[in-house]
Design a protein around this motif. Structure first.
Motif, short mmCIF file in Angstrom:
data_model
loop_
_atom_site.label_atom_id
_atom_site.label_comp_id
_atom_site.label_asym_id
_atom_site.label_seq_id
_atom_site.Cartn_x
_atom_site.Cartn_y
_atom_site.Cartn_z
N GLU A 1 0.82 -1.21 0.00
CA GLU A 1 0.00 0.00 0.00
C GLU A 1 0.85 1.26 0.00
O GLU A 1 0.55 2.24 -0.70
CB GLU A 1 -0.92 -0.01 1.23
N ALA A 2 1.94 1.25 0.75
CA ALA A 2 2.79 2.43 0.83
C ALA A 2 3.39 2.78 -0.53
O ALA A 2 3.52 3.96 -0.88
CB ALA A 2 3.90 2.20 1.85
N MET B 1 2.06 1.84 -3.52
CA MET B 1 0.96 2.24 -4.39
C MET B 1 0.55 3.69 -4.14
O MET B 1 0.18 4.42 -5.06
CB MET B 1 -0.24 1.31 -4.19
N ASN B 2 0.63 4.12 -2.90
CA ASN B 2 0.24 5.48 -2.55
C ASN B 2 1.15 6.53 -3.18
O ASN B 2 0.78 7.71 -3.24
CB ASN B 2 0.24 5.67 -1.03
N LEU B 3 2.32 6.14 -3.66
CA LEU B 3 3.24 7.08 -4.31
C LEU B 3 2.88 7.34 -5.76
O LEU B 3 3.44 8.23 -6.39
CB LEU B 3 4.68 6.54 -4.23
N HIS B 4 1.94 6.57 -6.30
CA HIS B 4 1.55 6.69 -7.71
C HIS B 4 0.41 7.70 -7.87
O HIS B 4 -0.68 7.49 -7.31
CB HIS B 4 1.07 5.34 -8.25
N ARG C 1 -3.22 5.61 -9.61
CA ARG C 1 -3.06 4.60 -8.55
C ARG C 1 -3.36 3.19 -9.05
O ARG C 1 -4.35 2.58 -8.69
CB ARG C 1 -3.96 4.97 -7.37
N ARG C 2 -2.49 2.72 -9.90
CA ARG C 2 -2.53 1.34 -10.38
C ARG C 2 -1.17 1.01 -10.96
O ARG C 2 -0.33 1.90 -11.13
CB ARG C 2 -3.62 1.13 -11.43
N LEU D 1 4.84 7.91 -10.86
CA LEU D 1 5.76 7.69 -9.75
C LEU D 1 7.12 8.29 -10.09
O LEU D 1 7.69 8.01 -11.13
CB LEU D 1 5.91 6.19 -9.48
#
Length: 252
Positions: free
Chosen positions: A207-208, A210-213, A216-217, A250
């Motif tokens: 999750e951490a 993915m949260n940088l994108h 969000r995928r 990202l």
């Protein structure tokens, strides 16, 4: 873009599975004859080749170990002997050894060194062997990684370094071969749904991370393959020495 690669011959290293297989299929959909390499997955490689032939193009699966620099010249010789020419080289074959920081006393040095051998020196060897026979106006596409320019987590120093090396090399190749209108570019995907990513990340993307994108995928193989196809095609003749990220933002 249908038929944009008709009459062209492409070599995709590491084409028996994952992104390499998808790139090979995308090229075949555009009319290219395609050779792929593999190391151990003979059945998978032949299955990919059969899929390509079913699209009405010529295809060849060649066993070639990129860890062996001496294998590069015989590989290129076989492609040219079979198809009569080589127009497109996609340097896709690579391995990923990640997960331990450089100060870890249990660092897997032999496999990290092998990673440099395959990802960098193997790629260099194939490119050197291909360059003299690549058609004027040809294309070279290096499959890098976003980690080549942006490292958002620990334990990836050697892998990131091996992919960063491709950037400088590709820029040099672009300069060397530009007089023949041969282009050389790097595609840097982020996380993709491949066996390599699963080996590194396990089930799913943390999750951490993915949260940088911003988007969000993770990337799809189709998106990355389509970009490789564009760079290999007739509309990308004035793009060279460039690095294209496909990572959902990202690193921005």
């Amino acid at each position: 873009m249908q038929g944009s690669l008709k009459g062209k011959v492409a070599l995709v290293t590491g084409g028996s599975r994952g992104l390499g297989a998808r790139i090979a299929e995308t090229f075949a959909n555009e009319g290219a004859d395609v050779a792929i390499t593999y190391v151990a997955s003979a059945d998978k490689a032949e299955a990919v080749a059969d899929t390509l032939r079913a699209k009405g193009v010529r295809a060849l699966a060649i066993r070639s170990d990129q860890a062996d620099m001496a294998a590069a010249s015989p590989l290129i010789d076989r492609v040219v002997a079979h198809f009569g020419r080589l127009d497109i080289l996609v340097n896709n074959a690579a391995i990923a050894v990640q997960g331990k920081t450089v100060d870890d006393r249990d660092l897997d040095v032999p496999n990290l060194d092998r990673q440099w051998q395959i990802n960098v020196m193997g790629t260099v060897s194939v490119t050197r062997a291909a360059a003299p026979v690549l058609s004027d106006g040809g294309r070279i596409v290096f499959i890098g990684s976003l980690l080549g320019t942006h490292v958002p987590f620990a334990g990836a120093a050697d892998y990131a370094g091996s992919k960063a090396a491709l950037i400088g090399y590709a820029k040099g190749v672009a300069r060397d071969l530009g007089g023949r209108n041969i282009t050389a570019n790097v595609i840097q995907p982020g996380v993709m749904p491949t066996d390599m990513a699963a080996d590194v990340l396990g089930d799913g993307v943390p999750e951490a991370l993915m949260n940088l994108h911003p988007i969000r995928r993770i990337a799809t193989l189709e998106e990355v393959a389509a970009t490789a196809c564009f760079l290999a095609g007739p509309h990308a003749g004035y793009i060279t020495g460039e690095v294209i990220n496909i990572a959902g933002g990202l690193g921005v």
